[in-house]
Design a protein around this motif. Structure first.
Motif, mmCIF file in Angstrom:
data_model
loop_
_atom_site.group_PDB
_atom_site.id
_atom_site.type_symbol
_atom_site.label_atom_id
_atom_site.label_comp_id
_atom_site.label_asym_id
_atom_site.label_seq_id
_atom_site.Cartn_x
_atom_site.Cartn_y
_atom_site.Cartn_z
ATOM 1 N N LYS A 46 -49.270 -39.427 -13.610
ATOM 2 C CA LYS A 46 -49.373 -38.156 -12.898
ATOM 3 C C LYS A 46 -49.676 -38.393 -11.416
ATOM 4 N N VAL A 47 -50.553 -39.326 -11.150
ATOM 5 C CA VAL A 47 -50.911 -39.579 -9.752
ATOM 6 C C VAL A 47 -49.724 -40.216 -9.015
ATOM 7 N N ARG A 48 -48.929 -41.026 -9.728
ATOM 8 C CA ARG A 48 -47.723 -41.594 -9.102
ATOM 9 C C ARG A 48 -46.743 -40.486 -8.740
ATOM 10 N N ARG A 49 -46.559 -39.554 -9.661
ATOM 11 C CA ARG A 49 -45.675 -38.422 -9.368
ATOM 12 C C ARG A 49 -46.205 -37.627 -8.192
ATOM 13 N N GLY A 50 -47.542 -37.472 -8.182
ATOM 14 C CA GLY A 50 -48.170 -36.739 -7.084
ATOM 15 C C GLY A 50 -47.852 -37.369 -5.739
ATOM 16 N N VAL A 51 -47.956 -38.687 -5.664
ATOM 17 C CA VAL A 51 -47.658 -39.395 -4.413
ATOM 18 C C VAL A 51 -46.206 -39.140 -4.007
ATOM 19 N N ALA A 52 -45.297 -39.210 -4.988
ATOM 20 C CA ALA A 52 -43.878 -38.994 -4.695
ATOM 21 C C ALA A 52 -43.629 -37.567 -4.206
ATOM 22 N N ASP A 53 -44.284 -36.596 -4.839
ATOM 23 C CA ASP A 53 -44.107 -35.194 -4.437
ATOM 24 C C ASP A 53 -44.560 -34.959 -3.006
ATOM 25 N N VAL A 54 -45.714 -35.512 -2.686
ATOM 26 C CA VAL A 54 -46.233 -35.325 -1.332
ATOM 27 C C VAL A 54 -45.284 -35.976 -0.323
ATOM 28 N N ALA A 55 -44.750 -37.158 -0.679
ATOM 29 C CA ALA A 55 -43.828 -37.846 0.226
ATOM 30 C C ALA A 55 -42.571 -37.000 0.455
ATOM 31 N N THR A 56 -42.078 -36.378 -0.614
ATOM 32 C CA THR A 56 -40.892 -35.527 -0.488
ATOM 33 C C THR A 56 -41.166 -34.376 0.477
ATOM 34 N N SER A 57 -42.303 -33.738 0.292
ATOM 35 C CA SER A 57 -42.666 -32.629 1.176
ATOM 36 C C SER A 57 -42.772 -33.097 2.617
ATOM 37 N N ARG A 58 -43.364 -34.254 2.789
ATOM 38 C CA ARG A 58 -43.546 -34.783 4.140
ATOM 39 C C ARG A 58 -42.199 -35.015 4.808
ATOM 40 N N LYS A 59 -41.253 -35.580 4.041
ATOM 41 C CA LYS A 59 -39.937 -35.852 4.614
ATOM 42 C C LYS A 59 -39.233 -34.559 4.986
ATOM 43 N N ARG A 60 -39.453 -33.551 4.156
ATOM 44 C CA ARG A 60 -38.818 -32.267 4.433
ATOM 45 C C ARG A 60 -39.341 -31.681 5.741
ATOM 46 N N VAL A 61 -40.650 -31.760 5.922
ATOM 47 C CA VAL A 61 -41.242 -31.263 7.169
ATOM 48 C C VAL A 61 -40.711 -32.057 8.361
ATOM 49 N N GLU A 62 -40.564 -33.366 8.183
ATOM 50 C CA GLU A 62 -40.012 -34.210 9.252
ATOM 51 C C GLU A 62 -38.635 -33.724 9.674
ATOM 52 N N LEU A 63 -37.823 -33.438 8.673
ATOM 53 C CA LEU A 63 -36.453 -32.975 8.903
ATOM 54 C C LEU A 63 -36.458 -31.664 9.688
ATOM 55 N N GLN A 64 -37.352 -30.788 9.294
ATOM 56 C CA GLN A 64 -37.431 -29.492 9.965
ATOM 57 C C GLN A 64 -37.885 -29.646 11.408
ATOM 58 N N VAL A 65 -38.846 -30.526 11.626
ATOM 59 C CA VAL A 65 -39.296 -30.763 12.997
ATOM 60 C C VAL A 65 -38.107 -31.228 13.843
ATOM 61 N N ASN A 66 -37.295 -32.145 13.279
ATOM 62 C CA ASN A 66 -36.123 -32.628 14.007
ATOM 63 C C ASN A 66 -35.167 -31.485 14.346
ATOM 64 N N GLN A 67 -34.914 -30.641 13.360
ATOM 65 C CA GLN A 67 -33.987 -29.532 13.597
ATOM 66 C C GLN A 67 -34.501 -28.608 14.691
ATOM 67 N N LEU A 68 -35.794 -28.286 14.610
ATOM 68 C CA LEU A 68 -36.355 -27.378 15.601
ATOM 69 C C LEU A 68 -36.379 -28.032 16.978
ATOM 70 N N GLU A 69 -36.587 -29.338 17.019
ATOM 71 C CA GLU A 69 -36.602 -30.017 18.316
ATOM 72 C C GLU A 69 -35.212 -30.011 18.949
ATOM 73 N N GLN A 70 -34.199 -30.165 18.110
ATOM 74 C CA GLN A 70 -32.822 -30.079 18.630
ATOM 75 C C GLN A 70 -32.560 -28.693 19.207
ATOM 76 N N GLN A 71 -32.984 -27.695 18.447
ATOM 77 C CA GLN A 71 -32.805 -26.314 18.885
ATOM 78 C C GLN A 71 -33.509 -26.085 20.229
ATOM 79 N N SER A 72 -34.705 -26.655 20.322
ATOM 80 C CA SER A 72 -35.503 -26.498 21.520
ATOM 81 C C SER A 72 -34.829 -27.172 22.717
#
Lengths: 265, 92
Positions: A42-68
């Motif tokens: 469960k804790v391994r899955r938890g680490v993977a889930d958090v990493a996925t969320s983090r990558k998603r936020v990274e992607l969004q930051v990139n998109q918004l920075e391009q827009q900016s």
């Protein structure tokens, strides 16, 4: 009673309850070990889930920075065309994006912290589960009721506490990830709908781009015309030496291009 | 004595450091009783810092139970109330 003491007593009573569940203490060991392995995955899955969320936020930051960056370009262009109103509009929208980006970056840092904490928790639990397994086999091999009971109690309360701790950490990470994902989903939708072009809700759609484009295509036409006009004069002089037929051709050419450009508008 | 900070693991703390930690612990309790989030947070941060400073990380593979357990660093008042009521813990 002190806070530290109260919390530790609660943890201990939880661990003891788990211990009372089985009649044969050795069953308790196996049962607990199974739970430990479950918790580890469960804790391994938890680490993977958090990493996925983090990558998603990274992607969004990139998109918004391009827009900016795009809005910054537009502001620059607008200024060079003496359109301060448009430049102001572009910069206003950009400042709206800047807030979003700062927000996302803070969340990104939080997720990264959560990921590190969970990774460490996973390592600690892993080490303890490994010790527990070794100790469990020893206890089972040398089983004499009274002695074993004491050693089982020791092993169980140690691992029970760690499991309670890791369980809490997973729960907290899950809660945080769920919040972020809801937010990330909302931002994805915003990006997809193009509404972020319009963060300050002035105007509609990407009207800055449209206006700049029409202005710059007008300017392009004008400069093209000017270039052609300038270019046709020396040609006309040369042509004069070669005779009247060629002169007529070079006169006609800019005329057709000019009308084509006008048609294009 | 072994002190656990939830989410961080166990620390070995010398017994003679306990008086100081008890003082810090009382401040945390006062914050909880007053339902004062500000006071609670700063007192908790001081207590956890105290443990990290005087303590050394306990062997990760040992199966020793802690003598004292402390909330995680970013715990809110409500979360600590949950801890004290015994809810939200996964039984060992």
């Amino acid at each position: 009673m002190s806070l530290m003491k109260r919390i530790s007593l609660i943890f201990r009573s939880k661990a003891n309850k788990a211990l009372d569940r089985a009649e044969d203490p050795r069953e308790t060991l196996d049962y607990s070990y199974q739970r430990q392995l479950d918790l580890l995955s469960k804790v391994r899955r938890g680490v993977a889930d958090v990493a996925t969320s983090r990558k998603r936020v990274e992607l969004q930051v990139n998109q918004l920075e391009q827009q900016s960056a795009k809005l910054q370009d537009q502001a620059q262009k607008a200024i060079s065309m003496d359109r301060e109103d448009l430049a102001r509009e572009a910069l206003t929208r950009k400042s709206g994006l800047t807030t979003q980006i700062a927000d996302l970056k803070a969340q990104h840092a939080q997720l990264q912290g959560e990921e590190e904490k969970l990774t460490l928790a996973q390592q600690r639990l892993q080490a303890k589960v490994e010790s527990f397994r070794t100790r469990k086999e020893t206890i089972k091999a040398t089983y004499t009721a009274a002695e074993a009971q004491t050693r089982i109690n020791e092993a169980m309360s140690g691992i029970g506490e760690e499991m309670g701790d890791v369980g809490l950490a997973i729960q907290r990470a899950e809660d945080k990830t769920a919040q972020m994902q809801a937010r990330a989903g909302a931002i994805d939708e915003l990006i997809a709908s193009g509404a972020l072009d319009d963060v300050t809700s002035h105007g509609s759609g990407d009207d800055i781009a449209r206006e700049l484009e029409s202005m710059s295509s007008q300017a392009d036409v004008e400069s093209e015309l000017a270039r052609l006009k300038a270019g046709s004069e020396p040609q006309a002089i040369e042509a004069a030496d070669d005779g009247p037929i060629l002169e007529a051709q070079s006169e006609a050419q800019p005329e057709t291009e000019k009308s084509a450009a006008e048609d294009g508008q | 004595m072994i002190v656990r900070i939830l989410g961080e693991g166990q620390y070995d703390v010398a017994d003679d450091a306990l008086d100081r930690l008890n003082q810090l612990d009382s401040a945390v309790e006062a914050g909880i009783e007053a339902r004062d989030e500000e006071q609670f947070r700063s007192a908790l941060a001081a207590l956890l810092d105290g443990v990290r400073t005087v303590g050394a990380p306990h062997d990760a593979s040992s199966l020793d139970a802690s003598d004292l357990i402390l909330p995680h660093a970013d715990a809110s008042l409500d979360e600590v109330a949950d801890l004290l009521s015994g809810d939200g813990l996964i039984p060992g």
